[in-house]
Design an enzyme around this catalytic site. Structure first.
Site, PDB file in Angstrom:
ATOM      1  N   GLY A   9       8.386  42.770 -16.118  1.00 26.05           N
ATOM      2  CA  GLY A   9       7.831  41.445 -15.892  1.00 26.05           C
ATOM      3  C   GLY A   9       8.798  40.324 -16.202  1.00 26.05           C
ATOM      4  O   GLY A   9       8.381  39.202 -16.532  1.00 26.05           O
ATOM      5  N   GLY A  13       7.416  33.944 -16.619  1.00 24.71           N
ATOM      6  CA  GLY A  13       6.548  33.940 -17.780  1.00 24.71           C
ATOM      7  C   GLY A  13       7.187  34.473 -19.049  1.00 24.71           C
ATOM      8  O   GLY A  13       8.347  34.208 -19.357  1.00 24.71           O
ATOM      9  N   LEU A  49       4.629  48.362 -10.712  1.00 23.00           N
ATOM     10  CA  LEU A  49       3.992  49.206 -11.720  1.00 23.00           C
ATOM     11  C   LEU A  49       2.638  49.756 -11.290  1.00 23.00           C
ATOM     12  O   LEU A  49       2.073  50.603 -11.977  1.00 23.00           O
ATOM     13  CB  LEU A  49       3.845  48.431 -13.028  1.00 23.00           C
ATOM     14  CG  LEU A  49       5.147  48.200 -13.799  1.00 23.00           C
ATOM     15  CD1 LEU A  49       4.916  47.236 -14.948  1.00 23.00           C
ATOM     16  CD2 LEU A  49       5.719  49.514 -14.306  1.00 23.00           C
ATOM     17  N   TYR A 154      -9.590  43.621 -17.091  1.00 18.08           N
ATOM     18  CA  TYR A 154      -8.462  43.058 -17.840  1.00 18.08           C
ATOM     19  C   TYR A 154      -8.689  43.226 -19.340  1.00 18.08           C
ATOM     20  O   TYR A 154      -7.809  43.708 -20.070  1.00 18.08           O
ATOM     21  CB  TYR A 154      -8.275  41.580 -17.501  1.00 18.08           C
ATOM     22  CG  TYR A 154      -7.102  40.963 -18.228  1.00 18.08           C
ATOM     23  CD1 TYR A 154      -5.807  41.102 -17.752  1.00 18.08           C
ATOM     24  CD2 TYR A 154      -7.284  40.260 -19.421  1.00 18.08           C
ATOM     25  CE1 TYR A 154      -4.724  40.555 -18.429  1.00 18.08           C
ATOM     26  CE2 TYR A 154      -6.215  39.711 -20.107  1.00 18.08           C
ATOM     27  CZ  TYR A 154      -4.932  39.871 -19.609  1.00 18.08           C
ATOM     28  OH  TYR A 154      -3.871  39.335 -20.293  1.00 18.08           O
ATOM     29  N   LYS A 158      -6.473  45.808 -21.916  1.00 17.87           N
ATOM     30  CA  LYS A 158      -5.751  45.386 -23.110  1.00 17.87           C
ATOM     31  C   LYS A 158      -6.281  46.082 -24.363  1.00 17.87           C
ATOM     32  O   LYS A 158      -5.511  46.396 -25.280  1.00 17.87           O
ATOM     33  CB  LYS A 158      -5.837  43.864 -23.253  1.00 17.87           C
ATOM     34  CG  LYS A 158      -5.144  43.111 -22.119  1.00 17.87           C
ATOM     35  CD  LYS A 158      -3.675  43.508 -21.955  1.00 17.87           C
ATOM     36  CE  LYS A 158      -2.957  42.678 -20.914  1.00 17.87           C
ATOM     37  NZ  LYS A 158      -1.525  43.032 -20.769  1.00 17.87           N
TER      38      LYS A 158
END
Length: 263
Positions: A9, A13, A49, A154, A158
């Site tokens: 990533g 960001g 990914l 989501y 996590k």
């Protein structure tokens, strides 16, 4: 030649901020992303990914020795549940497991999770089942039994990532390799609008009001960089919230003694 740190990533960001910080410190970095990392002299290996074959191809292009791995890449809850879980959990795990044989004692794996893990509504038994899913077919079977949409996926991804990181740390202790997770609160990244859409703009505003602002990518990256370093050699198997005091303000709001505190 010094072994590199792999950062997923790193095209934008938090991942980009981490690549910049490591590069400025003279640490070699290889970026894994669907787009090129804009940091000069940082090599990018293109990788999706959500695609196991793309992960395998990227791994084949990486060097035989890896100093550390930062799994920063993730997709928000605006994506379909299968995509969210395949990138945020299955993809990170597949990449990690393939790179672990290239790491020596003293290496570290840092997974960027989220404070959203605490919003997960799946019971521990369902998380255990999810952690046993090894491929997309198994993931689809899990989703058939536990149907959830992208926003909930989501949160669940996590939660599962934090739990898996702790298990990974325990597994790697005999090899001298550390594994930790870092859980940011809301951060000013290019996908912040996606989080506002999936988590609710009002919820995000409340978080911002509680601590005064959202976080910045470089603030999260600084914590990840420290955890990757040898200076953090006695940190292992924990989740580190990086949320500007959000947990504290929420706890204080429910505390009968808060108003009586003297400063």
């Amino acid at each position: 030649m010094t072994a590199p740190i792999i950062v997923t990533g790193a095209g934008s960001g938090i991942g980009l901020a981490l690549a910049e910080q490591l590069h400025r410190s003279g640490i070699p970095v290889i970026a894994l992303d669907r787009r090129d990392c804009p940091v000069e002299s940082v090599r990018t290996v293109l990788c999706d990914l959500s695609n196991p074959e793309s992960i395998d191809s990227a791994v084949a292009a990486l060097p035989s020795q890896i100093a550390a791995l930062a799994n920063v890449a993730g997709v928000p809850g605006t994506a379909p549940a299968q995509t969210v879980l395949s990138v945020n959990l299955l993809g990170a795990r597949r990449l990690t497991e393939q790179l672990l044989p290239r790491m020596a004692s003293g290496a570290a794996v840092v997974n960027v999770a989220s404070v959203a893990a605490h919003r997960n509504t799946q019971p521990p038994e369902a998380i255990d089942e999810l952690l046993q899913a090894r491929d997309l077919a198994a993931l689809d079977r899990w989703l058939a039994t536990h149907p959830i949409e992208g926003p909930a996926a989501y949160d669940t991804s996590k939660r599962a990532l934090v739990d898996w990181t702790q298990l990974l740390a325990a597994k790697l202790t005999t090899r001298g390799i550390r594994a930790l997770s870092v859980s940011p609160g809301p951060v000013e990244t290019p996908i912040l609008a996606d989080f506002e859409a999936s988590m609710g703009a009002e919820s995000m505003k409340r978080s911002q009001a509680a601590v005064g602002r959202h976080g910045y990518p470089h603030e999260i990256a600084a914590v990840v960089a420290f955890v990757l370093s040898s200076a953090a050699s006695w940190l292992n198997g924990i989740d580190i919230p990086v949320e500007g005091g959000l947990y504290a303000t929420r706890a204080a709001a429910n505390s009968p003694v808060f108003e009586g505190l003297t400063l």
